[in-house]
Design an enzyme around this catalytic site. Structure first.
Site, PDB file in Angstrom:
ATOM      1  N   ARG A  99     -47.285  51.430  43.894  1.00  0.00           N
ATOM      2  CA  ARG A  99     -45.862  51.721  43.622  1.00  0.00           C
ATOM      3  C   ARG A  99     -45.616  52.264  42.214  1.00  0.00           C
ATOM      4  NH1 ARG A  99     -45.371  46.642  46.315  1.00  0.00           N
ATOM      5  NH2 ARG A  99     -44.981  46.996  48.521  1.00  0.00           N
ATOM      6  N   GLU A 147     -32.083  66.949  39.057  1.00  0.00           N
ATOM      7  CA  GLU A 147     -31.518  68.155  39.652  1.00  0.00           C
ATOM      8  C   GLU A 147     -30.222  67.909  40.412  1.00  0.00           C
ATOM      9  OE1 GLU A 147     -34.508  71.086  40.781  1.00  0.00           O
ATOM     10  OE2 GLU A 147     -33.202  71.717  42.409  1.00  0.00           O
ATOM     11  N   HIS A 163     -40.588  80.776  47.657  1.00  0.00           N
ATOM     12  CA  HIS A 163     -41.157  79.763  48.556  1.00  0.00           C
ATOM     13  C   HIS A 163     -41.271  80.317  49.977  1.00  0.00           C
ATOM     14  CE1 HIS A 163     -40.035  76.104  45.800  1.00  0.00           C
ATOM     15  NE2 HIS A 163     -41.076  76.781  45.379  1.00  0.00           N
ATOM     16  N   HIS A 206     -48.285  81.238  43.602  1.00  0.00           N
ATOM     17  CA  HIS A 206     -46.912  80.785  43.372  1.00  0.00           C
ATOM     18  C   HIS A 206     -46.187  81.710  42.380  1.00  0.00           C
ATOM     19  CE1 HIS A 206     -43.573  78.000  42.845  1.00  0.00           C
ATOM     20  NE2 HIS A 206     -43.750  78.078  41.540  1.00  0.00           N
ATOM     21  N   ARG A 245     -30.453  71.712  36.586  1.00  0.00           N
ATOM     22  CA  ARG A 245     -31.911  71.913  36.684  1.00  0.00           C
ATOM     23  C   ARG A 245     -32.284  72.948  37.745  1.00  0.00           C
ATOM     24  NH1 ARG A 245     -36.955  67.629  36.429  1.00  0.00           N
ATOM     25  NH2 ARG A 245     -38.538  69.195  36.891  1.00  0.00           N
ATOM     26  N   HIS A 277     -37.191  81.221  43.291  1.00  0.00           N
ATOM     27  CA  HIS A 277     -38.020  80.299  44.074  1.00  0.00           C
ATOM     28  C   HIS A 277     -37.602  80.211  45.545  1.00  0.00           C
ATOM     29  CE1 HIS A 277     -39.509  79.273  40.139  1.00  0.00           C
ATOM     30  NE2 HIS A 277     -40.267  78.293  40.580  1.00  0.00           N
ATOM     31  N   LYS A 304     -41.547  66.723  38.213  1.00  0.00           N
ATOM     32  CA  LYS A 304     -41.537  67.012  39.661  1.00  0.00           C
ATOM     33  C   LYS A 304     -42.973  66.947  40.153  1.00  0.00           C
ATOM     34  CE  LYS A 304     -37.478  69.884  40.421  1.00  0.00           C
ATOM     35  NZ  LYS A 304     -36.996  71.226  40.812  1.00  0.00           N
ATOM     36  N   GLU A 320     -43.347  82.536  35.238  1.00  0.00           N
ATOM     37  CA  GLU A 320     -42.454  81.422  34.868  1.00  0.00           C
ATOM     38  C   GLU A 320     -41.949  81.596  33.429  1.00  0.00           C
ATOM     39  OE1 GLU A 320     -41.482  79.398  37.209  1.00  0.00           O
ATOM     40  OE2 GLU A 320     -43.147  78.971  38.592  1.00  0.00           O
ATOM     41  N   LYS A 342     -37.443  74.212  28.980  1.00  0.00           N
ATOM     42  CA  LYS A 342     -37.551  73.302  30.129  1.00  0.00           C
ATOM     43  C   LYS A 342     -37.173  71.878  29.722  1.00  0.00           C
ATOM     44  CE  LYS A 342     -39.781  71.910  34.237  1.00  0.00           C
ATOM     45  NZ  LYS A 342     -40.739  72.143  35.296  1.00  0.00           N
ATOM     46  N   ASN A 384     -35.182  77.209  39.205  1.00  0.00           N
ATOM     47  CA  ASN A 384     -35.704  77.743  40.464  1.00  0.00           C
ATOM     48  C   ASN A 384     -35.323  79.203  40.695  1.00  0.00           C
ATOM     49  OD1 ASN A 384     -37.249  75.701  41.663  1.00  0.00           O
ATOM     50  ND2 ASN A 384     -35.373  74.537  42.020  1.00  0.00           N
TER      51      ASN A 384
END
Ligand code: NAD
Ligand code: GLY
Length: 357
Positions: free
Chosen positions: A120, A236, A251, A264, A240, A247, A142, A184, A226, A244
């Site tokens: 955990r 987010e 994606h 990517h 935030r 993206h 993330k 990026e 960032k 993206n």
């Protein structure tokens, strides 16, 4: 070496940037909860840097175990994640054992997710070795894996204890991967800082030649932007999402073409050009702004055009996006170069015009 901080209260952490950091146990040891770590890396990075990092840590009295995963975006999945848990359990790793991600964004995202889940939650450290991971994925917490239907759809927000961006490791990075990282970097200029975008226009050749001062500035300014965005909106809730840019389109390209076919960063680059073209049709950017976006993307050695996909495929994969709200697609677009906006109001007719099919 330069250092900046991601300001998240009692979970704040430093990002150290510079060459030779793999030799600096003093930057890692203060963040360990016990003198025991498990380094997670892959078959490409292990022969390059695992022995060096292990020697650095062992010389400081740290017991170092490791797990070496297969390399590639196609392995960012449950099966590979389980290899980390297998190694942790077989090695009787404890709750205070720190996981260290040594590699690019794939290793960083999977190691962070494993750290969030094992017992955990155990501490973890990011040692990013690609430009993309040094300017983006190692910062901000993330973590996660892909699903066959959608990129990064399973994961957790889980922050590292420290990030060591050893810019010396970029010397072994293939040029195509360096370009992917530049996507990026360009993103930060487009969404946040027009002056940085102009600096990138002027310094792209130096960056591609790994000029140390240019690389140091690009990594530092990217991490600074960032860190500012993440500190304002860690999970987010709003702001935030601007990180993206490109993206949602990107994606869809990555998933639609098969993970690992387009890198990517390449997919994000083509996605940013689509976002610029969409912004122009909404009246926010000029044709010259779109042309400038294409030019900087090309100068970085990146594709400025997306592949052809059936319109339904675009929609199917863009629909598996974490920005979707109430079934409605939302896009990060540009109000002007250097300023992003998040909107759900893009007419389908405009998307039909810009998406290649
Ligand atoms: P990657 O991790 O696949 O690394 C690219 C390639 O370079 C791999 O083959 C890797 O083994 C190799 N490599 C790594 N370091 C090297 C070095 N120093 N020398 C030689 N080869 C080296 O890809 P990436 O571009 O680093 O990361 C992309 C991933 O990051 C994607 O899965 C993306 O979704 C994720 N990402 C996450 C975030 C986030 O906020 N968590 C942000 C952006 C991207
Ligand atoms: N790469 C997007 C983010 O970290 O939010």
């Amino acid at each position: 070496m330069q250092t900046l901080t991601v300001d998240l209260g009692d979970r704040s952490y430093p990002i150290h940037i510079g060459p030779g950091l793999l030799d600096r146990a003093d930057l890692v040891v203060p963040h360990l909860a016990q003198k025991r770590v498990m380094v997670v890396t892959n078959t490409t990075v292990a022969p390059l840097y695992l022995a060096r990092l292990t020697a650095t840590l062992e010389a400081a009295g740290i017991a170092v175990a490791n797990v070496v995963l297969p390399d590639g975006e196609a392995y960012k999945n449950w099966e590979t994640l389980n290899l980390i848990f297998d190694a942790l359990l077989a090695g009787r790793a404890e709750r205070k054992t720190t996981l260290i991600a040594l590699g690019g964004g794939v290793i960083g995202d999977m190691t962070g997710f494993a750290a969030a889940c094992y017992q955990r939650g155990v501490p973890f450290v990011q040692i990013p070795t690609t430009l993309l991971s040094q300017v983006d994925s190692s910062v901000g917490g993330k973590t996660g894996i892909n699903h066959p239907l959608g990129k990064n759809m399973i994961g957790a927000f889980y922050q590292p204890r420290v990030v060591l961006a050893d810019t010396g490791t970029l010397k072994t990075l293939p040029p195509r991967e360096l370009s992917a990282g530049l996507a990026e970097v360009i993103k930060y200029g487009l969404i946040w800082d027009a002056d940085f975008l102009a600096w990138l226009d002027a310094n792209m050749a130096k960056l591609r030649a790994l000029d140390p001062a240019a690389i140091a500035h690009a990594v530092y300014r990217s991490c600074e932007i960032k860190a500012q965005v993440v500190a304002a909106d860690e999970r987010e809730g709003g702001l935030r999402a601007i990180l993206n840019l490109g993206h949602t389109f990107g994606h869809a390209i990555e998933t639609g073409m098969g993970y690992g076919t387009w890198l990517h960063g390449e997919a994000v680059a083509a996605g940013m050009v689509l976002a610029a073209a969409t912004s122009q049709r909404l009246g926010w950017l000029s044709e010259a702004d779109v042309a400038r976006t294409r030019t900087i993307v090309r100068a970085a050695g990146l594709p400025d055009a997306a592949p052809t996909l059936p319109f339904d495929t675009w929609f199917e994969y863009m629909g598996h996006d974490k920005k979707v709200e109430g079934g409605k697609l939302r896009f990060v677009l540009l109000k002007k170069l250097g300023e992003a906006v998040i909107t759900g109001d893009v007419p389908e007719a405009i998307l039909r015009e810009v998406l290649p099919r």
